[in-house]
Design an enzyme around this catalytic site. Structure first.
Site, PDB file in Angstrom:
ATOM      1  N   GLU A 223       0.713  -1.034  -0.121  1.00 47.43           N
ATOM      2  CA  GLU A 223       0.281   0.209  -0.115  1.00 47.43           C
ATOM      3  C   GLU A 223       1.038   1.428   0.282  1.00 47.43           C
ATOM      4  O   GLU A 223       1.847   1.778   0.479  1.00 47.43           O
ATOM      5  CB  GLU A 223      -0.800  -0.091   1.199  1.00 47.43           C
ATOM      6  CG  GLU A 223      -1.884   1.273   1.390  1.00 47.43           C
ATOM      7  CD  GLU A 223      -2.839   1.093   2.432  1.00 47.43           C
ATOM      8  OE1 GLU A 223      -4.048   2.003   1.986  1.00 47.43           O
ATOM      9  OE2 GLU A 223      -3.442  -0.297   2.589  1.00 47.43           O
ATOM     10  N   LYS A 239      -8.909  -1.380   0.923  1.00 38.30           N
ATOM     11  CA  LYS A 239      -9.534  -1.475   1.938  1.00 38.30           C
ATOM     12  C   LYS A 239     -10.412  -2.889   1.326  1.00 38.30           C
ATOM     13  O   LYS A 239     -10.803  -2.742   0.342  1.00 38.30           O
ATOM     14  CB  LYS A 239     -10.595  -0.605   2.564  1.00 38.30           C
ATOM     15  CG  LYS A 239     -11.720  -0.232   3.923  1.00 38.30           C
ATOM     16  CD  LYS A 239     -10.937  -0.920   4.752  1.00 38.30           C
ATOM     17  CE  LYS A 239      -9.788  -0.047   5.261  1.00 38.30           C
ATOM     18  NZ  LYS A 239      -9.422  -0.053   6.758  1.00 38.30           N
TER      19      LYS A 239
END
Length: 424
Positions: A223, A239
């Site tokens: 990420e 997410k």
């Protein structure tokens, strides 16, 4: 949902993309920091180092910016990179680490419980370039031993924390809160080969190792917290997680709960970037793209903006730290609940780690990360909690996220824990 002045456009150029991250190349010199440029890998020599702990006082964001400027990396205007990197430059760049607790302080929030690992909360290491290889691949010596994991909370306590967040959501205090668990294990030997294995996990966009005196951080994060190139700010929040199967992919793509949770964090990240961006420049280039990390599908979006004139590194760190996908919305309210619920601090997990150069900046969010101090190895994992979260499912998801990290840290030579120890 979090909304603010970022009524900037949200462009859905490639929605619902199903894509695996490119196969990770096994770096022959894996002890380099995450995101270090290829020409610098294995050819770095340390020029200077600065570390910070809360007892030192002062503003660490400003101190980092000043320290880098004093060592040939002025980052006072990220809208205008100083120069492209040249091989003959005395300074090729720097590794930068900011813990989740330091990020919370920068944001004006509660830093939470104490760090369970003995390592600094901020570290910056400036490197020069040398033609002589400096970081040969570590090889297991047979002395690495890791003992059984001790969890900071039980599955029941984790599930109770999920229920507490749902109660807070029901009261209107927050929309979403990320809760994180921690585990530690004793070890003997050199931890660097194990941390290097961690950094080579498939999909580790920010795979690498940063070491200090008595501590080390190994990262396998996919990420992007924030990247800055040619005046463009980019963040890629992740997410939403499912097993990397056909059924898992289909379930993730059709889950209303996961999509709502994801878009809530995208909206938060848009607002974070809008604080330091040129007005009207925030856009979402990819929304809910499904990508693979190890044996998991994860949903990722790409949010970009143009840096405001005069934006310095210190203000950028204050805007984006700690990452929205590992805090919640609203961010300060989420940090308050995190501090109340989590029994130990997040340490090296859920912070920032990457590279700062004369022409770009690239920091990963330290999910899928482990750290060692002189006596123990530490790991963290968790997930975002919404009103629709199921406590047992959240506990299982955290276990799935940490499993590849713990496996990479297993001994690969004689010296395993004796029979009868638990290793979950």
């Amino acid at each position: 949902m979090v909304r603010g002045k970022s009524a900037e456009r949200m462009s859905h150029n490639h929605p619902d993309v199903v894509e695996a991250l490119p196969r990770t190349v096994v770096d022959p010199l894996p002890l380099d920091p995450p995101a270090a440029p290829t020409p610098c890998r294995g050819h770095r020599v340390e020029r200077a180092r600065w570390q910070w702990r809360p007892t030192d006082g002062g503003d660490p964001a400003t101190a980092v910016q000043d320290f880098l400027a004093a060592h040939g990396l002025p980052l006072h205007d990220l809208a205008r990179p100083t120069r492209p990197h040249h091989r003959d430059d005395p300074v090729c760049g720097a590794a930068l680490y900011v813990s989740a607790a330091a990020g919370a302080l920068l944001a004006g929030g509660d830093p939470g419980a104490a760090n369970p690992a003995d390592l600094p909360e901020v570290a910056v290491v400036v490197y020069g370039h040398t033609d002589t290889p400096t970081t040969p691949t570590p090889t297991p010596t047979g002395t690495w031993w890791r003992g059984p994991w001790t969890e900071s909370w039980t599955p029941a306590a984790h599930a109770d924390a999920v229920r507490a967040v749902r109660t807070a959501i029901g009261h209107g205090d927050v929309y979403q809160v990320n809760v994180v668990g921690h585990a530690a294990a004793p070890y003997r030997g050199d931890p660097r080969p194990a941390l290097a294995r961690l950094g080579r996990l498939p999909g580790a966009r920010y795979g690498g190792v940063l070491t200090g005196n008595g501590w080390a951080i190994g990262c396998a994060s996919p990420e992007t917290l924030v990247e800055v190139r040619a005046g463009t700010l980019t963040t890629r929040p992740i997410k939403g997680t499912r097993p990397a199967t056909a059924a898992g992919r289909a379930d993730l793509l059709t889950s209303a709960k996961e999509r709502a949770e994801h878009i809530m964090i995208v909206d938060l990240e848009r607002n974070d970037l809008a604080r330091v961006a040129r007005t009207g420049s925030v856009r979402v280039d990819d929304l809910f793209a499904v990508r693979r990390w190890c044996d998991l599908w994860q949903a990722e979006s790409t949010v970009r903006a143009d840096a405001a004139d005069g934006l310095g590194l210190a203000d950028l760190l204050r805007a984006v730290c700690p990452g929205g996908s590992v805090t919640g919305a609203p961010k300060l309210a989420a940090l308050h609940h995190i501090a109340a619920l989590e029994p130990v601090g997040r340490g090296a997990g859920m912070g920032a780690l990457g590279w700062v150069g004369p022409d770009h900046l690239d920091l990963g969010l330290t999910i899928r990360t482990a750290a060692t101090d002189r006596h123990r190895v530490h790991v963290w994992a968790g997930g975002g909690i919404t009103w629709d979260s199921d406590p047992d499912a959240e506990v299982a998801e955290a276990a799935a996220k940490t499993a590849p990290v713990r496996a990479a840290l297993d001994p690969t030579r004689p010296g395993r824990p004796t029979a009868g120890t638990t290793d979950r």
